[in-house]
Design a protein around this motif. Structure first.
Motif, PDB file in Angstrom:
ATOM      1  N   LEU A  30      59.025  -1.199  -7.547  1.00 14.56           N
ATOM      2  CA  LEU A  30      57.695  -1.577  -8.030  1.00 14.56           C
ATOM      3  C   LEU A  30      57.369  -2.993  -7.596  1.00 14.56           C
ATOM      4  CD1 LEU A  30      57.788  -0.067 -11.653  1.00 14.56           C
ATOM      5  CD2 LEU A  30      56.611   0.839  -9.651  1.00 14.56           C
ATOM      6  N   ARG A  46      44.056  10.997 -10.230  1.00 18.37           N
ATOM      7  CA  ARG A  46      45.348  11.647 -10.441  1.00 18.37           C
ATOM      8  C   ARG A  46      45.420  12.913  -9.595  1.00 18.37           C
ATOM      9  NH1 ARG A  46      45.320   8.761 -15.263  1.00 18.37           N
ATOM     10  NH2 ARG A  46      47.418   8.103 -15.836  1.00 18.37           N
ATOM     11  N   ASP A  51      49.521  14.471 -12.480  1.00 17.32           N
ATOM     12  CA  ASP A  51      50.677  13.619 -12.234  1.00 17.32           C
ATOM     13  C   ASP A  51      51.054  13.847 -10.779  1.00 17.32           C
ATOM     14  OD1 ASP A  51      52.889  12.017 -12.602  1.00 17.32           O
ATOM     15  OD2 ASP A  51      54.127  13.568 -13.482  1.00 17.32           O
ATOM     16  N   PRO A  52      51.313  12.883  -9.965  1.00 20.11           N
ATOM     17  CA  PRO A  52      51.301  11.430 -10.174  1.00 20.11           C
ATOM     18  C   PRO A  52      49.898  10.815 -10.263  1.00 20.11           C
ATOM     19  CG  PRO A  52      52.589  12.070  -8.211  1.00 20.11           C
ATOM     20  CD  PRO A  52      51.794  13.255  -8.641  1.00 20.11           C
ATOM     21  N   VAL A  53      49.907   9.483 -10.431  1.00 18.35           N
ATOM     22  CA  VAL A  53      48.660   8.748 -10.512  1.00 18.35           C
ATOM     23  C   VAL A  53      48.518   7.898  -9.250  1.00 18.35           C
ATOM     24  CG1 VAL A  53      49.861   6.982 -11.854  1.00 18.35           C
ATOM     25  CG2 VAL A  53      47.376   7.056 -11.894  1.00 18.35           C
ATOM     26  N   ALA A  54      47.280   7.775  -8.739  1.00 20.66           N
ATOM     27  CA  ALA A  54      47.036   6.943  -7.557  1.00 20.66           C
ATOM     28  C   ALA A  54      46.287   5.696  -7.973  1.00 20.66           C
ATOM     29  CB  ALA A  54      46.232   7.718  -6.523  1.00 20.66           C
ATOM     30  N   THR A  61      46.633   1.853  -1.290  1.00 22.14           N
ATOM     31  CA  THR A  61      46.736   2.855  -2.345  1.00 22.14           C
ATOM     32  C   THR A  61      48.190   3.221  -2.585  1.00 22.14           C
ATOM     33  OG1 THR A  61      44.627   3.741  -1.630  1.00 22.14           O
ATOM     34  CG2 THR A  61      45.916   5.102  -3.119  1.00 22.14           C
ATOM     35  N   LEU A  62      48.580   3.201  -3.831  1.00 17.34           N
ATOM     36  CA  LEU A  62      49.958   3.478  -4.210  1.00 17.34           C
ATOM     37  C   LEU A  62      49.960   4.625  -5.218  1.00 17.34           C
ATOM     38  CD1 LEU A  62      52.781   2.176  -3.805  1.00 17.34           C
ATOM     39  CD2 LEU A  62      52.398   1.008  -5.963  1.00 17.34           C
ATOM     40  N   THR A  63      50.985   5.488  -5.134  1.00 16.56           N
ATOM     41  CA  THR A  63      51.076   6.550  -6.128  1.00 16.56           C
ATOM     42  C   THR A  63      52.379   6.418  -6.908  1.00 16.56           C
ATOM     43  OG1 THR A  63      52.108   8.048  -4.549  1.00 16.56           O
ATOM     44  CG2 THR A  63      49.735   8.147  -4.718  1.00 16.56           C
ATOM     45  N   LEU A  64      52.297   6.713  -8.187  1.00 13.35           N
ATOM     46  CA  LEU A  64      53.440   6.635  -9.088  1.00 13.35           C
ATOM     47  C   LEU A  64      53.454   7.863  -9.971  1.00 13.35           C
ATOM     48  CD1 LEU A  64      52.944   3.132 -10.761  1.00 13.35           C
ATOM     49  CD2 LEU A  64      54.498   3.671  -8.917  1.00 13.35           C
ATOM     50  N   ARG A  65      54.651   8.291 -10.359  1.00  8.25           N
ATOM     51  CA  ARG A  65      54.709   9.358 -11.366  1.00  8.25           C
ATOM     52  C   ARG A  65      54.307   8.756 -12.708  1.00  8.25           C
ATOM     53  NH1 ARG A  65      60.362  11.495  -9.122  1.00  8.25           N
ATOM     54  NH2 ARG A  65      59.558  12.880  -7.512  1.00  8.25           N
ATOM     55  N   GLU A  68      56.812   6.805 -14.427  1.00  4.07           N
ATOM     56  CA  GLU A  68      57.054   5.482 -13.852  1.00  4.07           C
ATOM     57  C   GLU A  68      55.954   4.497 -14.295  1.00  4.07           C
ATOM     58  OE1 GLU A  68      59.224   7.415  -9.918  1.00  4.07           O
ATOM     59  OE2 GLU A  68      57.178   6.682  -9.752  1.00  4.07           O
TER      60      GLU A  68
ATOM     61  N   PHE B 384      51.872  14.052  -2.818  1.00  5.39           N
ATOM     62  CA  PHE B 384      51.175  13.568  -4.014  1.00  5.39           C
ATOM     63  C   PHE B 384      50.715  14.732  -4.890  1.00  5.39           C
ATOM     64  CE2 PHE B 384      46.831  12.240  -5.600  1.00  5.39           C
ATOM     65  CZ  PHE B 384      47.284  11.430  -6.618  1.00  5.39           C
ATOM     66  N   ASP B 387      53.960  17.046  -6.150  1.00  7.41           N
ATOM     67  CA  ASP B 387      55.155  16.436  -6.716  1.00  7.41           C
ATOM     68  C   ASP B 387      55.435  16.903  -8.144  1.00  7.41           C
ATOM     69  OD1 ASP B 387      57.335  14.411  -6.436  1.00  7.41           O
ATOM     70  OD2 ASP B 387      56.371  13.726  -8.271  1.00  7.41           O
ATOM     71  N   ARG B 388      54.359  17.122  -8.906  1.00 11.02           N
ATOM     72  CA  ARG B 388      54.537  17.558 -10.298  1.00 11.02           C
ATOM     73  C   ARG B 388      55.377  18.823 -10.369  1.00 11.02           C
ATOM     74  NH1 ARG B 388      56.078  17.694 -14.095  1.00 11.02           N
ATOM     75  NH2 ARG B 388      55.372  17.935 -16.229  1.00 11.02           N
ATOM     76  N   PHE B 495      59.346   7.670  -7.206  1.00 15.24           N
ATOM     77  CA  PHE B 495      58.366   8.273  -6.302  1.00 15.24           C
ATOM     78  C   PHE B 495      57.661   7.178  -5.511  1.00 15.24           C
ATOM     79  CE2 PHE B 495      54.161  10.315  -5.568  1.00 15.24           C
ATOM     80  CZ  PHE B 495      54.610  11.382  -4.825  1.00 15.24           C
ATOM     81  N   VAL B 496      57.120   6.189  -6.257  1.00 15.56           N
ATOM     82  CA  VAL B 496      56.466   5.003  -5.685  1.00 15.56           C
ATOM     83  C   VAL B 496      56.165   5.131  -4.186  1.00 15.56           C
ATOM     84  CG1 VAL B 496      56.528   2.485  -5.622  1.00 15.56           C
ATOM     85  CG2 VAL B 496      57.872   3.687  -7.312  1.00 15.56           C
ATOM     86  N   MET B 497      55.066   5.765  -3.877  1.00 14.60           N
ATOM     87  CA  MET B 497      54.767   6.085  -2.476  1.00 14.60           C
ATOM     88  C   MET B 497      53.380   5.581  -2.101  1.00 14.60           C
ATOM     89  SD  MET B 497      54.505   9.916  -0.907  1.00 14.60           S
ATOM     90  CE  MET B 497      52.894  10.198  -1.647  1.00 14.60           C
ATOM     91  N   GLU B 498      53.265   5.079  -0.884  1.00 13.89           N
ATOM     92  CA  GLU B 498      51.971   4.619  -0.402  1.00 13.89           C
ATOM     93  C   GLU B 498      51.162   5.807   0.110  1.00 13.89           C
ATOM     94  OE1 GLU B 498      52.261   2.004   2.938  1.00 13.89           O
ATOM     95  OE2 GLU B 498      50.129   1.529   2.929  1.00 13.89           O
ATOM     96  N   LEU B 499      49.876   5.818  -0.183  1.00 13.46           N
ATOM     97  CA  LEU B 499      48.998   6.780   0.488  1.00 13.46           C
ATOM     98  C   LEU B 499      48.333   6.018   1.631  1.00 13.46           C
ATOM     99  CD1 LEU B 499      47.071   8.807  -2.286  1.00 13.46           C
ATOM    100  CD2 LEU B 499      49.104   9.466  -1.018  1.00 13.46           C
TER     101      LEU B 499
END
Lengths: 77, 736
Positions: A30, A46, A51-54, A61-65, A68, B384, B387-388, B495-499
């Motif tokens: 993070l 989202r 889930d996940p959230v952008a 742009t970052l995505t996280l569960r 998290e 994205f 993933d759920r 997960f922490v991933m860039e789009l």
């Protein structure tokens, strides 16, 4: 301004990160991505299954569960 | 001038594009020693300059958490390249410079390639390059990697840089507490020469404060006493920070790095011409593409498209390969004397080479398709959106690609599927995906299912096929979950991933990428596959029939020939292929064929595989399989469709072409021991048992160890057998 967990934020809601309470690998990831106290973020949306959230931070742009995003506290505007 | 330079940068910063622009086709791909991370190396030469360029894996940071980061770091510390060319996305300066700073802290000479200047411009971002360079104290060269703009200037700057500058580590102030600790620790490190042969002293101190696992481990080995002492110092600072500021040293260090970057950027380096909250084109696309309702529909269409693309368009080149090899084996067939050597060349070697090359077009098309999705940025959206679902089973959103390609839509292939897991960056999720994709229904399993449904469930063919697909998915996901809570257990990787913004892939990049992967497969997996193919051939052929039996079959054949009237003999000898024979001639031809088929059955039963099948019969009876099925399943290890042809041989029908199963599907229901329940049990077994050996070779290669290849054979077979026994025994009890 109220402080809430990022998990509870809605689409298009903006705010400033006030605390990141994750340690270990997640905490480091993070931080590496710039999720630090004082950073401004905006929730972009989202995934279809909520889930996940952008989110938008520092111009990308970052995505996280959700689990998290739970560790991140945001002062919402 | 000759030197080695390393290319480093964030993922999606255009690093690989720049690498391609610099090296052109003069590159090759290997692996870093001992790990499955790709190592790309190439050369740049222009006039007097000759550089070896190493493309380091894309990373956001240099911690020791991900394999990519460790690999990049080790390369920089051990190989000491002349310069690190750090590709920085101009439209995303702040986060990209975070990595730059870490190179500078290591004391490595850095030169920034400020890439995507065009994108930054359209976004209204103006960068004062000179100022950035002065403030950072390192050269900055603007580039547009897609068009190759700026690459010459970049290389010129690099050559000057190697000569001119002696580099010292950048010292950033991390605040009073950390700085004090850093200084104290560094003194101890220098005094004891602690790890100084490996790492710069201040960097070691910094890594101790960051609790970097790799450096701590090296420290513990080199000087346990001092290492313990330093750890104690770190603990003191940590406690103090926890009490006074409720934070950790790592957090402060990261915070100060970003603070340092901001202090530079705020001195007029970056100017925004346009309103920053404005939606970019990429965001607008995302509004549609990841929409709650439209998103899944578009994704389904794209995945179907990828699947169609891979398996439809590759048909033609696969056909070429097949007919080319068919032509060669035709020559061998016609010109070689009957015997073992001929059989070895045709069934062992040519079929083995065919096994390798037959997959090559599939792999090529699959990688081309996936590269488009990956380079355009869509793959990240798929991860994205899904993933759920996949994280529930301990996998990752990106796992879906591998499942689809392997046969998630019935008819794929596990070989490209296994290779498709390369898009997964998290280790445990990748391994679980690797091990479960072979459960999908690949194209080679389909003839087996087609045979069994045609023979036993002819009225419900479509329904049965659908159920088979469901069973495969359910089985794969549940096994993945099982693996993730047992042998591959561990928390899910963040997960922490860039789009990344959507981008048009460069055609050149796609071609290079596709070709490299395909060639790697042919070269590395190919030799092993041909070798195993020969072993399997030997298992099915040796030791052959005892001489007395061969003679007795020959006598039978002679007896048939002797009984043929002269007129028909001359007809049989005169006819060319494909011409219609008279009815009488056909009868005799069939009789001869029958003798041949009986001999083939007897020989197969007497072979090593046959003996194995017979020996196992007492156990496999539990699942309803007799020795014939057992041999067929052993043969299926070569390729699943071999199950059909071997069953044909075992039932004295001669070799059955997997595409024409008519005679066998009529024979099976009449054969002793066969009933619908047996067929169901065999279907279950076929879905789950050991992947074909080509897939096993790929699994071992992708997982980085033969252990996992062996595991997938043993575990899958045991699982398949257990399930089949349950189905067969419960079914039998219920009276089916």
């Amino acid at each position: 301004m109220p402080k809430i967990k990022m998990r509870q934020m809605e689409s298009n809601q903006s705010g400033t990160i006030s605390a990141v309470k994750a340690g270990g690998e997640l905490g480091r990831r993070l931080r590496d991505m710039g999720l630090l106290p004082g950073s401004d973020i905006t929730i972009q949306g989202r995934a279809p299954l909520k889930d996940p959230v952008a989110l938008r931070i520092k111009g990308f742009t970052l995505t996280l569960r959700n689990n998290e995003a739970e560790f991140i506290e945001v002062e919402v505007n | 001038m000759e030197a080695t330079i390393a290319l480093a940068g964030n993922p999606n910063s255009g690093k690989t594009t720049l690498f391609n622009a610099l090296t052109g086709a003069r590159q090759h791909v290997g692996n870093y020693p001992g790990v499955t991370v790709e190592k790309k190396q190439g050369t740049y030469s222009e006039n007097r300059l000759k550089f070896t360029i190493v493309d380091l894996p894309g990373t956001y940071s240099l911690t020791a958490y991900s394999l990519e980061e460790v690999v990049a770091r080790d390369f920089l510390l051990n190989e000491k390249p002349g310069v690190v060319v750090n590709i920085v996305d101009a439209a995303n300066l702040e986060r990209n410079l975070y990595l730059t700073l870490q190179f500078m802290e290591m004391g490595i000479p850095v030169c920034i390639a400020l890439n995507m200047m065009d994108v930054a411009k359209t976004r209204g971002i103006e960068i004062d390059i000179k100022k950035l360079s002065t403030l950072l104290g390192i050269p900055v060269v603007p580039t547009v990697a897609r068009s190759g703009k700026g690459k010459k200037a970049l290389m010129e700057t690099v050559s000057e840089h190697i000569r001119d500058i002696k580099f010292t580590p950048l010292l950033i102030s991390y605040g009073e507490d950390i700085d004090g600790a850093l200084n104290r620790i560094e003194e101890k490190i220098i005094a004891a020469n602690f790890l100084t042969d490996k790492y710069p002293s201040r960097w070691t101190a910094l890594k101790y404060l960051e609790k970097d696992e790799q450096v701590l481990k090296a420290g513990n080995e080199a000087n346990p006493v001092l290492s313990k002492e330093i750890k104690h110092d770190v603990l003191n600072v940590s406690d103090h920070l926890k009490k006074t500021l409720d934070t950790y040293p790592e957090a402060i260090i990261a915070d100060q790095r970003y603070g340092y970057i901001n202090s530079i950027l705020k001195q007029g380096v970056v100017r925004h011409q346009k309103d920053q909250s404005r939606l970019h084109l990429s965001d607008k696309i995302d509004k549609v593409v990841t929409n709650r309702f439209l998103g899944p529909i578009i994704m389904l269409a794209v995945l179907m498209g990828l699947y169609k693309f891979t398996f439809t368009y590759s048909e033609l080149p696969v056909g070429w390969v097949e007919s080319c090899l068919g032509w060669i084996s035709g020559i061998a067939e016609a010109h070689m004397p009957e015997g073992l050597l001929k059989s070895l060349i045709i069934s062992g070697i040519i079929d083995g080479v065919g096994g390798v090359l037959g997959f090559a077009p599939l792999i090529m098309f699959m990688f081309f398709g996936i590269s488009i999705l990956e380079d355009s940025g869509y793959l990240a959206r798929v991860a994205f959106m899904l993933d759920r679902v996949f994280s529930f089973f301990g996998l990752h959103g990106s796992s879906v690609m591998a499942f689809i390609v392997s046969g998630g839509i019935a008819g794929g292939c596990a070989v490209p599927g296994v290779m498709a897991t390369r898009t997964l960056k998290s280790r445990r999720e990748r391994l679980a995906t690797l091990l479960t994709v072979p459960f999908m229904n690949c194209g080679a399993k389909l003839p087996v299912f087609a045979l069994l449904t045609a023979a036993f469930f002819a009225e419900n063919e479509a329904k049965v096929m659908f159920i088979i697909t469901l069973i495969a998915w359910l089985g794969a996901l549940l096994v993945a979950k099982l693996l993730r809570v047992t042998i591959i257990k561990g928390e899910s990787t963040p997960f922490v991933m860039e789009l990344p913004p959507y981008r048009l892939p460069t055609f050149r990049g796609l071609l290079i990428h596709t070709w490299e992967r395909t060639w790697q497969y042919i070269k590395k997996a190919g030799t092993i596959i041909v070798g195993i193919s020969i072993i399997l051939w030997a298992l099915m052929v040796f030791p052959g029939l005892p001489e007395t039996e061969t003679i007795s079959y020959e006598q039978k054949r002679q007896a048939v020939i002797a009984s043929i009237p002269a007129k028909i003999i001359s007809e049989l000898e005169a006819v060319e292929e494909d011409t219609e024979l008279s009815e009488a001639a056909n009868i005799f031809k069939d009789r001869l064929f029958e003798v041949d088929a009986q001999e083939a059955e007897a020989a197969l039963r007497n072979s090593v595989a046959g003996r194995l099948g017979t020996a196992l019969e007492s156990i496999t009876r539990l699942a309803g399989f007799d020795w014939r099925t057992n041999i067929a399943l052993v043969g299926g290890f070569a390729a699943k469709e071999v199950v059909v042809s071997t069953l044909g041989t075992a039932y004295s029908l001669g070799e059955v072409d997997p595409e024409e199963i008519g005679s066998l599907s009529e024979a099976l229901p009449k054969a002793p021991g066969w009933r619908p329940l047996t067929a169901l049990s065999l279907i279950i077994f076929t879905i789950f048992y050991a992947p074909c050996f080509v897939a096993v070779v790929c699994i071992a290669r992708e997982a980085g160890s033969w252990k996992w290849g062996a595991f997938s054979m043993v575990f899958n077979t045991a699982l398949a057998f257990g399930l089949s026994v349950i189905v067969f025994q419960i079914g039998s009890l219920l009276g089916y």
